[in-house]
Design an enzyme around this catalytic site. Sequence first.
Site, PDB file in Angstrom:
ATOM      1  N   THR A  61      80.620  87.860  36.266  1.00 43.18           N
ATOM      2  CA  THR A  61      79.387  87.908  37.046  1.00 43.18           C
ATOM      3  C   THR A  61      78.360  86.946  36.456  1.00 43.18           C
ATOM      4  O   THR A  61      78.676  86.164  35.553  1.00 43.18           O
ATOM      5  CB  THR A  61      78.896  89.379  37.186  1.00 43.18           C
ATOM      6  OG1 THR A  61      77.809  89.399  38.096  1.00 43.18           O
ATOM      7  CG2 THR A  61      78.453  89.978  35.856  1.00 43.18           C
ATOM      8  N   LYS A  65      79.942  82.541  36.424  1.00 40.95           N
ATOM      9  CA  LYS A  65      80.946  82.242  37.460  1.00 40.95           C
ATOM     10  C   LYS A  65      81.341  80.762  37.472  1.00 40.95           C
ATOM     11  O   LYS A  65      82.503  80.423  37.705  1.00 40.95           O
ATOM     12  CB  LYS A  65      80.437  82.660  38.841  1.00 40.95           C
ATOM     13  CG  LYS A  65      80.333  84.173  38.997  1.00 40.95           C
ATOM     14  CD  LYS A  65      79.876  84.552  40.385  1.00 40.95           C
ATOM     15  CE  LYS A  65      79.609  86.045  40.474  1.00 40.95           C
ATOM     16  NZ  LYS A  65      79.195  86.481  41.810  1.00 40.95           N
ATOM     17  N   ASN A  86      85.015  84.621  40.294  1.00 42.64           N
ATOM     18  CA  ASN A  86      84.543  85.964  39.925  1.00 42.64           C
ATOM     19  C   ASN A  86      85.685  86.900  39.551  1.00 42.64           C
ATOM     20  O   ASN A  86      85.440  88.036  39.165  1.00 42.64           O
ATOM     21  CB  ASN A  86      83.689  86.583  41.043  1.00 42.64           C
ATOM     22  CG  ASN A  86      84.527  87.144  42.180  1.00 42.64           C
ATOM     23  OD1 ASN A  86      85.650  86.694  42.398  1.00 42.64           O
ATOM     24  ND2 ASN A  86      83.993  88.112  42.886  1.00 42.64           N
ATOM     25  N   GLY A 129      72.255  77.676  46.440  1.00 37.25           N
ATOM     26  CA  GLY A 129      72.804  77.752  45.086  1.00 37.25           C
ATOM     27  C   GLY A 129      74.254  78.210  45.124  1.00 37.25           C
ATOM     28  O   GLY A 129      74.920  78.141  46.170  1.00 37.25           O
ATOM     29  N   ARG A 152      64.482  76.042  49.683  1.00 32.68           N
ATOM     30  CA  ARG A 152      63.198  75.564  49.155  1.00 32.68           C
ATOM     31  C   ARG A 152      63.332  74.093  48.766  1.00 32.68           C
ATOM     32  O   ARG A 152      62.472  73.281  49.106  1.00 32.68           O
ATOM     33  CB  ARG A 152      62.849  76.433  47.930  1.00 32.68           C
ATOM     34  CG  ARG A 152      61.579  76.082  47.247  1.00 32.68           C
ATOM     35  CD  ARG A 152      61.299  77.066  46.137  1.00 32.68           C
ATOM     36  NE  ARG A 152      62.357  77.075  45.114  1.00 32.68           N
ATOM     37  CZ  ARG A 152      62.349  77.875  44.054  1.00 32.68           C
ATOM     38  NH1 ARG A 152      61.354  78.724  43.874  1.00 32.68           N
ATOM     39  NH2 ARG A 152      63.322  77.825  43.170  1.00 32.68           N
ATOM     40  N   ARG A 156      69.097  70.060  48.106  1.00 35.11           N
ATOM     41  CA  ARG A 156      70.236  70.903  47.720  1.00 35.11           C
ATOM     42  C   ARG A 156      70.963  71.417  48.961  1.00 35.11           C
ATOM     43  O   ARG A 156      72.187  71.489  48.981  1.00 35.11           O
ATOM     44  CB  ARG A 156      69.726  72.089  46.901  1.00 35.11           C
ATOM     45  CG  ARG A 156      70.224  72.077  45.494  1.00 35.11           C
ATOM     46  CD  ARG A 156      69.698  73.274  44.747  1.00 35.11           C
ATOM     47  NE  ARG A 156      70.755  73.886  43.949  1.00 35.11           N
ATOM     48  CZ  ARG A 156      70.624  75.022  43.297  1.00 35.11           C
ATOM     49  NH1 ARG A 156      69.488  75.687  43.356  1.00 35.11           N
ATOM     50  NH2 ARG A 156      71.624  75.510  42.598  1.00 35.11           N
ATOM     51  N   GLY A 242      73.321  94.138  50.045  1.00 35.25           N
ATOM     52  CA  GLY A 242      74.638  93.638  49.660  1.00 35.25           C
ATOM     53  C   GLY A 242      75.500  94.618  48.874  1.00 35.25           C
ATOM     54  O   GLY A 242      76.486  94.199  48.264  1.00 35.25           O
TER      55      GLY A 242
HETATM   56  P1  ATR Z   1      72.858  81.688  42.497  1.00 37.34           P
HETATM   57  O1  ATR Z   1      74.095  81.405  41.711  1.00 37.34           O
HETATM   58  O2  ATR Z   1      72.386  83.111  42.427  1.00 37.34           O
HETATM   59  O3  ATR Z   1      72.940  81.194  43.889  1.00 37.34           O
HETATM   60  P2  ATR Z   1      71.250  79.408  41.833  1.00 37.34           P
HETATM   61  O4  ATR Z   1      72.436  78.501  41.942  1.00 37.34           O
HETATM   62  O5  ATR Z   1      70.287  79.215  40.704  1.00 37.34           O
HETATM   63  O6  ATR Z   1      71.693  80.918  41.722  1.00 37.34           O
HETATM   64  O7  ATR Z   1      70.469  79.348  43.242  1.00 37.34           O
HETATM   65  C1  ATR Z   1      69.318  80.112  43.465  1.00 37.34           C
HETATM   66  C2  ATR Z   1      68.911  79.939  44.921  1.00 37.34           C
HETATM   67  O8  ATR Z   1      67.764  80.760  45.178  1.00 37.34           O
HETATM   68  C3  ATR Z   1      68.486  78.527  45.281  1.00 37.34           C
HETATM   69  O9  ATR Z   1      68.754  78.310  46.641  1.00 37.34           O
HETATM   70  C4  ATR Z   1      66.987  78.585  45.016  1.00 37.34           C
HETATM   71  O10 ATR Z   1      66.247  77.590  45.701  1.00 37.34           O
HETATM   72  P3  ATR Z   1      66.073  76.111  45.019  1.00 37.34           P
HETATM   73  O11 ATR Z   1      67.378  75.421  45.224  1.00 37.34           O
HETATM   74  O12 ATR Z   1      64.967  75.512  45.750  1.00 37.34           O
HETATM   75  O13 ATR Z   1      65.769  76.380  43.570  1.00 37.34           O
HETATM   76  C5  ATR Z   1      66.676  79.936  45.583  1.00 37.34           C
HETATM   77  N1  ATR Z   1      65.428  80.521  45.038  1.00 37.34           N
HETATM   78  C6  ATR Z   1      65.234  81.066  43.824  1.00 37.34           C
HETATM   79  N2  ATR Z   1      63.958  81.497  43.695  1.00 37.34           N
HETATM   80  C7  ATR Z   1      63.336  81.226  44.875  1.00 37.34           C
HETATM   81  C8  ATR Z   1      62.011  81.430  45.377  1.00 37.34           C
HETATM   82  N3  ATR Z   1      61.059  82.011  44.628  1.00 37.34           N
HETATM   83  N4  ATR Z   1      61.736  81.018  46.637  1.00 37.34           N
HETATM   84  C9  ATR Z   1      62.690  80.442  47.408  1.00 37.34           C
HETATM   85  N5  ATR Z   1      63.961  80.213  46.982  1.00 37.34           N
HETATM   86  C10 ATR Z   1      64.283  80.592  45.745  1.00 37.34           C
END
Ligand code: ATR
Length: 278
Positions: A61, A65, A86, A129, A152, A156, A242
Amino acid sequence: MAFFTVFGNPVAHSLSPQIHDAFAAQHGLGIRYLPSLTSAGQFRRAVSDFFYCGGAGANVTVPFKESAYELVTHLTTRAAKARAVNTLIPLGFGQLLGDNTDGIGLITDLRVNCHQQLNQRAVVLLGAGGAARGALYALLEQPVTSVTVVNRTLERAQQLVEDTQDSRVTACAFDALAIPTGALVINATSISLSDKSGTALLPIEASELAKATCAYDMMYGAKPTVFMQQAQNAEVNDVFDGLGMLVEQAAVAFKLWHDLERVNTQQVIEQLRSQLKG
Ligand code: ATR
């Protein structure tokens, strides 16, 4: 007795041991499933020690991953697409198969437990992400009409769209989002983890969110997540967290490890739900 683990950090509150114990009990199997707290520096060593000592299978987890994806010797197609692992399955002679059951867990939960139609459905996926990536590839295996990836950081989302090479997928920024009527909106961002106050809203107007008929948050908790509250306030018909996805991804891992076909996931979801509500 076969032993299993989940590698993570933090991992003490992982529900995986309890879920796998419940599945094992359904089949009268005696297993030992314990959490393994490890660090980035120790992860590789912890995995190899676990399997060297005869571990029969492991889950991985947050935040390992992607590291698990890097270290396995073999990958399933879905894990290769998700670029994240996972579930670890020992193949003998130090070989490890890495799978990713998160995407199929999401699809099963949406279809079977949440009764969502994916055929001809427009999907809006929030986030770009690792979690969103796994969800996206699983969604594209379904006959969905479109998937709009909203993030955001727009670049990406655009990169993710480009990687899929699928004409049903488009990228979009939050301020340009137009939700198709009747859409399924899935939150795959980590906003509820990244925002320590636990109150941050995703920048989607209630009038826009109201066009969706289902809002699904890949996160879960004792009470509705902020995104679920946003959707409830916008009067979206069906709102889910989820927890079902967590149980369904575990069911797929359980079947792989034990070569068994059937587990009763509903029973385990209900048990965890009442426990979470306390
Ligand atoms: P995970 O493996 O959980 O997907 P990650 O790869 O770090 O973790 O991705 C986190 C995702 O949550 C991304 O899409 C991130 O947006 P950015 O690519 O712009 O960073 C999004 N995210 C995290 N915090 C956020 C926030 N406060 N508002 C909007 N999007 C957020």
